[in-house]
Design an enzyme around this catalytic site. Sequence first.
Site, PDB file in Angstrom:
ATOM      1  N   ARG A  90       0.820  -1.210   0.000  1.00  9.11           N
ATOM      2  CA  ARG A  90       0.000   0.000   0.000  1.00  9.11           C
ATOM      3  C   ARG A  90       0.851   1.256   0.000  1.00  9.11           C
ATOM      4  O   ARG A  90       0.306   2.365   0.022  1.00  9.11           O
ATOM      5  CB  ARG A  90      -0.912   0.001   1.215  1.00  9.11           C
ATOM      6  CG  ARG A  90      -2.269  -0.612   0.919  1.00  9.11           C
ATOM      7  CD  ARG A  90      -3.038  -0.732   2.206  1.00  9.11           C
ATOM      8  NE  ARG A  90      -4.450  -0.629   2.025  1.00  9.11           N
ATOM      9  CZ  ARG A  90      -5.304  -1.585   2.392  1.00  9.11           C
ATOM     10  NH1 ARG A  90      -4.868  -2.691   2.928  1.00  9.11           N
ATOM     11  NH2 ARG A  90      -6.596  -1.418   2.241  1.00  9.11           N
ATOM     12  N   ARG A 157     -17.950  -3.555   9.332  1.00 10.08           N
ATOM     13  CA  ARG A 157     -16.662  -3.077   9.828  1.00 10.08           C
ATOM     14  C   ARG A 157     -16.754  -1.605  10.239  1.00 10.08           C
ATOM     15  O   ARG A 157     -17.427  -0.811   9.599  1.00 10.08           O
ATOM     16  CB  ARG A 157     -15.603  -3.254   8.735  1.00 10.08           C
ATOM     17  CG  ARG A 157     -15.126  -4.672   8.651  1.00 10.08           C
ATOM     18  CD  ARG A 157     -14.293  -4.944   7.460  1.00 10.08           C
ATOM     19  NE  ARG A 157     -13.355  -3.864   7.145  1.00 10.08           N
ATOM     20  CZ  ARG A 157     -12.504  -3.910   6.130  1.00 10.08           C
ATOM     21  NH1 ARG A 157     -12.472  -4.968   5.342  1.00 10.08           N
ATOM     22  NH2 ARG A 157     -11.682  -2.922   5.876  1.00 10.08           N
ATOM     23  N   ARG A 168     -10.134   6.900   3.596  1.00  9.28           N
ATOM     24  CA  ARG A 168      -9.356   5.764   3.087  1.00  9.28           C
ATOM     25  C   ARG A 168      -9.127   5.888   1.577  1.00  9.28           C
ATOM     26  O   ARG A 168      -8.089   5.520   1.068  1.00  9.28           O
ATOM     27  CB  ARG A 168     -10.066   4.444   3.411  1.00  9.28           C
ATOM     28  CG  ARG A 168     -10.034   4.128   4.907  1.00  9.28           C
ATOM     29  CD  ARG A 168     -10.978   3.009   5.267  1.00  9.28           C
ATOM     30  NE  ARG A 168     -10.613   1.752   4.657  1.00  9.28           N
ATOM     31  CZ  ARG A 168     -11.471   0.768   4.407  1.00  9.28           C
ATOM     32  NH1 ARG A 168     -12.748   0.895   4.695  1.00  9.28           N
ATOM     33  NH2 ARG A 168     -11.056  -0.344   3.874  1.00  9.28           N
TER      34      ARG A 168
HETATM   35  P1  AMP Z   1      -8.403  -3.715   4.317  1.00  5.77           P
HETATM   36  O1  AMP Z   1      -9.202  -4.795   4.935  1.00  5.77           O
HETATM   37  O2  AMP Z   1      -7.437  -4.219   3.287  1.00  5.77           O
HETATM   38  O3  AMP Z   1      -9.225  -2.575   3.790  1.00  5.77           O
HETATM   39  O4  AMP Z   1      -7.476  -3.093   5.496  1.00  5.77           O
HETATM   40  C1  AMP Z   1      -8.064  -2.507   6.641  1.00  5.77           C
HETATM   41  C2  AMP Z   1      -7.068  -1.570   7.325  1.00  5.77           C
HETATM   42  O5  AMP Z   1      -5.884  -2.319   7.703  1.00  5.77           O
HETATM   43  C3  AMP Z   1      -6.546  -0.431   6.468  1.00  5.77           C
HETATM   44  O6  AMP Z   1      -7.432   0.675   6.437  1.00  5.77           O
HETATM   45  C4  AMP Z   1      -5.228  -0.103   7.182  1.00  5.77           C
HETATM   46  O7  AMP Z   1      -5.452   0.603   8.387  1.00  5.77           O
HETATM   47  C5  AMP Z   1      -4.717  -1.488   7.567  1.00  5.77           C
HETATM   48  N1  AMP Z   1      -3.881  -2.083   6.485  1.00  5.77           N
HETATM   49  C6  AMP Z   1      -4.189  -3.154   5.681  1.00  5.77           C
HETATM   50  N2  AMP Z   1      -3.189  -3.415   4.813  1.00  5.77           N
HETATM   51  C7  AMP Z   1      -2.212  -2.501   5.069  1.00  5.77           C
HETATM   52  C8  AMP Z   1      -0.931  -2.228   4.498  1.00  5.77           C
HETATM   53  N3  AMP Z   1      -0.432  -2.951   3.476  1.00  5.77           N
HETATM   54  N4  AMP Z   1      -0.213  -1.194   5.022  1.00  5.77           N
HETATM   55  C9  AMP Z   1      -0.670  -0.455   6.043  1.00  5.77           C
HETATM   56  N5  AMP Z   1      -1.875  -0.648   6.615  1.00  5.77           N
HETATM   57  C10 AMP Z   1      -2.656  -1.648   6.149  1.00  5.77           C
END
Ligand code: AMP
Length: 213
Positions: A90, A157, A168
């Site tokens: 990311r 969530r 986001r």
């Molecule tokens: P997601 O389920 O992929 O939308 O991830 C939920 C949250 O986890 C994100 O909004 C970030 O706070 C954290 N997160 C997930 N993947 C990453 C990553 N590669 N780097 C940093 N934070 C992450």
Amino acid sequence: MKKYKMKLLIFGPPGSGKGTYASRIASKLEIEHVSMGDLLREFVKKPSELADKVKNYMLTGALVPDELVMQVLQQELASKDKFILDGYPRTKEQAKALAEMAEISAVINLDVPLDVVVARLESRRQCGKCKSIYNLRSMKPKVDGTCDNCGSSLFQRDDDKPEVIKQRFSIYEKETRPALDYFKSNVINIKNTESDIPPEVVVARILEEIKKI
Ligand code: AMP
């Protein structure tokens, strides 16, 4: 492309459907689905000072610091040689670290505008146990509030609220686009401007493109 060492990445803003598509692609190609968000959600369940810090980043939609995320992922990837990785990298730093860890076969990029993302995420639900994802409009569970796969309860969530979604999305544009731009070859672009397109249609398109590589 040979399946036995296939290493795929899937990029897309929050709500672009990357978790859903990644898990379907994984089962079609018999590779593992590794979701960084799910790994972090598991990590914060076990109480620790670090877990509290990580939880705060996640609740506000901010990115968890690179160093920690890379540590968690390294452990996970050590034992895998064919996977689709969703939610990582990311940042450009994460992309560089990954390129040193693994040779990436193809990169799937889901291009979805903000209004479509907001419409989708407001109706997204996830199973607390097996992590299956539903959408109250386009991918309803058979029984309200209950997972079709394992019968556990579905939840919304905390970071799927509109104000957090917008935050986001802008982080995605600012931080994650440079990570995507880091990969120059075998990039599959999938443009999606409808909020309730059935996942199997998009997955079929992606699989067609993967075959060509
Ligand atoms: P997601 O389920 O992929 O939308 O991830 C939920 C949250 O986890 C994100 O909004 C970030 O706070 C954290 N997160 C997930 N993947 C990453 C990553 N590669 N780097 C940093 N934070 C992450």
